[in-house]
Enzyme design. Structure first.
Site, PDB file in Angstrom:
ATOM      1  N   GLN A 196       0.853  -1.192   0.000  1.00 34.01           N
ATOM      2  CA  GLN A 196       0.000   0.000   0.000  1.00 34.01           C
ATOM      3  C   GLN A 196       0.885   1.237   0.000  1.00 34.01           C
ATOM      4  OE1 GLN A 196      -3.376   1.110   0.960  1.00 34.01           O
ATOM      5  NE2 GLN A 196      -2.675   3.180   1.349  1.00 34.01           N
ATOM      6  N   THR A 197       0.597   2.197  -0.874  1.00 33.19           N
ATOM      7  CA  THR A 197       1.347   3.442  -0.840  1.00 33.19           C
ATOM      8  C   THR A 197       0.489   4.587  -1.362  1.00 33.19           C
ATOM      9  OG1 THR A 197       3.354   4.580  -1.589  1.00 33.19           O
ATOM     10  CG2 THR A 197       2.372   3.005  -3.124  1.00 33.19           C
ATOM     11  N   ARG A 198       0.757   5.785  -0.841  1.00 29.76           N
ATOM     12  CA  ARG A 198       0.125   7.000  -1.356  1.00 29.76           C
ATOM     13  C   ARG A 198       1.204   8.010  -1.759  1.00 29.76           C
ATOM     14  NH1 ARG A 198       0.652   9.058   4.109  1.00 29.76           N
ATOM     15  NH2 ARG A 198       0.815  11.263   3.599  1.00 29.76           N
ATOM     16  N   HIS A 202      10.558   5.145  -3.715  1.00 36.19           N
ATOM     17  CA  HIS A 202      11.985   5.398  -3.852  1.00 36.19           C
ATOM     18  C   HIS A 202      12.756   4.123  -3.518  1.00 36.19           C
ATOM     19  CE1 HIS A 202      10.905   9.518  -4.502  1.00 36.19           C
ATOM     20  NE2 HIS A 202      10.272   9.568  -3.347  1.00 36.19           N
ATOM     21  N   HIS A 205      11.629   2.009  -0.540  1.00 37.74           N
ATOM     22  CA  HIS A 205      10.395   1.255  -0.758  1.00 37.74           C
ATOM     23  C   HIS A 205      10.663  -0.009  -1.569  1.00 37.74           C
ATOM     24  CE1 HIS A 205       8.860   5.546  -0.443  1.00 37.74           C
ATOM     25  NE2 HIS A 205       8.279   4.945   0.581  1.00 37.74           N
ATOM     26  N   GLY A 290       3.898  -1.168   7.414  1.00 41.03           N
ATOM     27  CA  GLY A 290       5.158  -0.571   7.831  1.00 41.03           C
ATOM     28  C   GLY A 290       4.991   0.389   8.990  1.00 41.03           C
ATOM     29  N   ARG A 291       5.972   1.229   9.134  1.00 38.43           N
ATOM     30  CA  ARG A 291       5.984   2.203  10.221  1.00 38.43           C
ATOM     31  C   ARG A 291       4.899   3.256   9.996  1.00 38.43           C
ATOM     32  NH1 ARG A 291       8.127   7.137  11.551  1.00 38.43           N
ATOM     33  NH2 ARG A 291       9.052   7.337  13.620  1.00 38.43           N
ATOM     34  N   MET A 332      12.944   1.601   6.846  1.00 36.35           N
ATOM     35  CA  MET A 332      14.180   1.286   6.129  1.00 36.35           C
ATOM     36  C   MET A 332      15.029   2.548   6.021  1.00 36.35           C
ATOM     37  SD  MET A 332      13.882  -1.957   5.374  1.00 36.35           S
ATOM     38  CE  MET A 332      15.086  -2.252   4.087  1.00 36.35           C
ATOM     39  N   VAL A 436     -14.289  40.820  -7.782  1.00 37.84           N
ATOM     40  CA  VAL A 436     -14.830  39.460  -7.805  1.00 37.84           C
ATOM     41  C   VAL A 436     -16.313  39.482  -7.459  1.00 37.84           C
ATOM     42  CG1 VAL A 436     -14.778  37.236  -6.610  1.00 37.84           C
ATOM     43  CG2 VAL A 436     -12.646  38.307  -7.346  1.00 37.84           C
ATOM     44  N   ILE A 477     -11.542  40.452   1.959  1.00 35.85           N
ATOM     45  CA  ILE A 477     -11.441  40.568   3.423  1.00 35.85           C
ATOM     46  C   ILE A 477     -11.137  39.190   4.011  1.00 35.85           C
ATOM     47  CG2 ILE A 477     -12.732  41.051   5.548  1.00 35.85           C
ATOM     48  CD1 ILE A 477     -14.222  43.242   3.985  1.00 35.85           C
TER      49      ILE A 477
END
Length: 574
Positions: A196-198, A202, A205, A290-291, A332, A436, A477
């Site tokens: 799992q990664t978001r 590197h 990993h 993992g951590r 790691m 605006v 404002i």
């Protein structure tokens, strides 16, 4: 496929109607009330429909919801740690009763599913936050989402999906649980460990996943989240291009890449359990934890919300029920003397030199154009990310001036705009509050809701300008801190810089100037809800720059802004 791991609950749900049923449902839905799904709901619906959330057959009813919060179980006793809920507006809730059917649509209005309403209730967001996240601190993005973005009423009920949500990106990588299970069976993969990664992957990993696959004697599934993640994360388009580069680092036929359309809650231990269940539904037998898995980092007081290995402990506690085996890993780190990576608990820090770059530090280096060492990132991955994060001098940036009426915001903003246009090199757009209001928000009043909507519109436009490398100068404002934070989030999600400039001219001086006569009318009761008089101004606590124009000229104030831009690397004044 009978020898693959069974899905959670024993049956892989598929909530899609047949073609004929879908056509009939679409015709009938013309008379149903409609709800346009939020980004989170869009993700949840896809994983409900394709079986990723098996054994769920729809959005949770109240009894299931309450037991999930209290015990992490559905009413039938099945382990399920995360409430999957459909929050809707008061306006819709007033038109819907139990037994009704609601058409669920994508942001463009295309009908995706029918909800058969079985429950309607008003949740206690504080109680939900404490139960699910273990905290009510709004520094947790899941808690902030509940309070700031969720609608006040929950609807529960079974789902009939007309089809899965459509995607135009990376279609070859968007495999459903049934697709992946068929692929595993076809390739003879019986033991599969999911990662799992978001974040971009590197070298650390890759080393971690190599070791995990070796330890589990399994093939590897890289299964990144491409739905909602933590605000500030790298966008999934850039990440997936990086994953495709990283995939080449593994031996052929050992590793697969597939995308998971999940909306993360950053729920730490509970979320780790949830992720494990989802990967079991996709056919995986092992799951890397993992951590600080799915941890949001620190709360608003600067304290870590979860312990580094709380998630591993939670998954271990429910290992027998999960049915998918956890592969635990420590952080790691690169060890200089070994010229390679090792788990941190196997390193003797008295005799070995540990080198590590956190995700936050990596993003800082990318945004500021600083060097990424070869031991940390693969050159092709870094080069890919450089396309998304060019040096700051080529990034878009939003200058967001905020302050009381008459503080000098517009004057300084105009001066800065002229100075930047004089320099050239980047398109510059001024989004002044009054302008605006005239051209973008002319139908809005001055209630809090309308003020927020006006600022959100400004933020949306500023984010798009920033995304395309321009300079957006905003001068409303913007009296409310939460709305300013929303704008910051929008701009930073567009990979741009955000500089909040508090024009902190005191109320007495603003009132003395009163060039438009507004303060006098407010004091006389002719204008109600005027900021600084009978409506509060929530001053920024920690802006990038604070300017008091009482004793400074517009030229001097503009110079302070330019110096700040130079200091942060967005321009070069030399």
């Amino acid at each position: 496929m009978t020898d693959l791991i069974p899905p959670h609950g024993g049956v892989l749900k598929d909530l899609r109607l047949t073609t004929e049923q879908a056509e009939a449902a679409k015709t009938a839905a013309v008379d149903y009330p409609s709800w346009d799904l939020t980004e989170r709901q869009f993700c949840d619906l896809e994983l409900l429909a394709n079986g990723g959330f098996s054994p769920l057959a729809g959005f949770l009813g109240q009894a299931d919801y309450e037991r999930v919060l209290a015990e992490m179980r559905l009413t039938d006793g099945t382990l399920w740690p995360m409430p999957i809920t459909l929050d809707v507006s008061e306006a819709l809730a007033e038109t819907v009763s139990v037994g009704d059917r609601v058409a669920l649509r994508d942001p463009e209005g295309v009908i995706l599913a029918i909800l058969a309403v079985s429950d309607q209730w008003r949740p206690d967001f504080e109680a939900e936050a404490q139960a699910v996240f273990g905290t009510t601190d709004r520094g947790h993005p899941g808690v902030a989402y509940l309070h700031e973005r969720s609608h006040p009423v929950y609807l529960g009920g079974r789902i009939e999906a007309l089809d899965l949500p459509g995607h135009y990106d990376f279609t070859h990588l968007r495999l459903t649980p049934a697709d992946l299970r068929a692929r595993f069976a076809r390739n003879g993969w019986r033991r599969v460990v999911a990662f799992q990664t978001r974040n971009p992957m590197h070298r650390a990993h890759v080393e971690l996943t190599f070791q995990a696959a070796r330890q589990a004697e399994a093939n590897l599934l890289i299964h990144p989240v491409v739905g909602m993640t933590k605000p500030g994360d790298v966008d999934h388009y850039s990440r997936v291009r990086c994953y495709e580069h990283v995939l080449q680092k593994y031996p052929e036929q050992t590793t697969a890449l597939s995308l998971l359309p999940l909306a993360m809650r950053m729920g730490g231990p509970r979320e780790a359990l949830w992720h494990a269940i989802i990967r079991r539904n996709y056919g995986c037998t092992h799951f890397i934890v993992g951590r600080d898995h799915a941890g949001p980092g620190k709360d608003s007081q600067g304290e870590e919300i979860y312990g580094p290995y709380d998630a591993q402990e939670m998954v271990t506690r429910y290992a027998d029920e999960l049915g998918i085996e956890m592969v635990p890993f420590r952080m790691m780190v690169y060890v200089q003397e070994r010229a390679g990576y090792a788990p941190i608990d196997e390193v003797d820090e008295t005799s070995e030199t540990v080198m590590n770059i956190s995700g936050t530090e990596f993003r800082r280096r990318m945004r500021e154009g600083l060097e990424i060492p070869d031991w940390f990132g693969y050159p092709e991955v870094v080069a890919e990310l450089r396309k998304t994060f060019p040096p700051r001098a080529r990034q878009g940036v939003t200058l967001f001036f905020t302050g009381l009426s008459g503080s000098g915001k517009s004057t300084i903003a105009n001066a800065v705009m002229v100075k930047l246009m004089e320099r050239g090199g980047r398109p510059v757009t001024l989004l002044d509050g009054d302008v605006v209001r005239k051209h973008l928000s002319s139908e809005l009043g001055f209630s809090r809701a309308h003020r927020d909507l006006n600022i959100q519109r400004i933020g949306f436009v500023a984010a798009e300008i920033t995304r395309n490398g321009g300079v957006a100068i905003c001068a409303p404002i913007a009296p409310y801190a939460a709305t300013r934070a929303d704008v910051r989030e929008m701009v930073e999600a567009a990979n741009g810089g955000f500089i909040e400039i508090h024009v902190a001219t005191p109320l007495a001086e603003c009132e003395r100037r009163d060039r438009k006569g507004l303060y006098a009318k407010a004091r006389a009761g002719q204008i109600k809800g005027f900021t600084g008089i009978d409506d509060p101004y929530e001053a920024p606590v920690d802006p990038e720059l604070r300017i008091d124009t009482t004793d400074s000229t517009p030229e001097e104030a503009a110079q302070q802004v330019l110096l700040k831009l130079e200091h942060l690397g967005f321009i070069d004044l030399s």
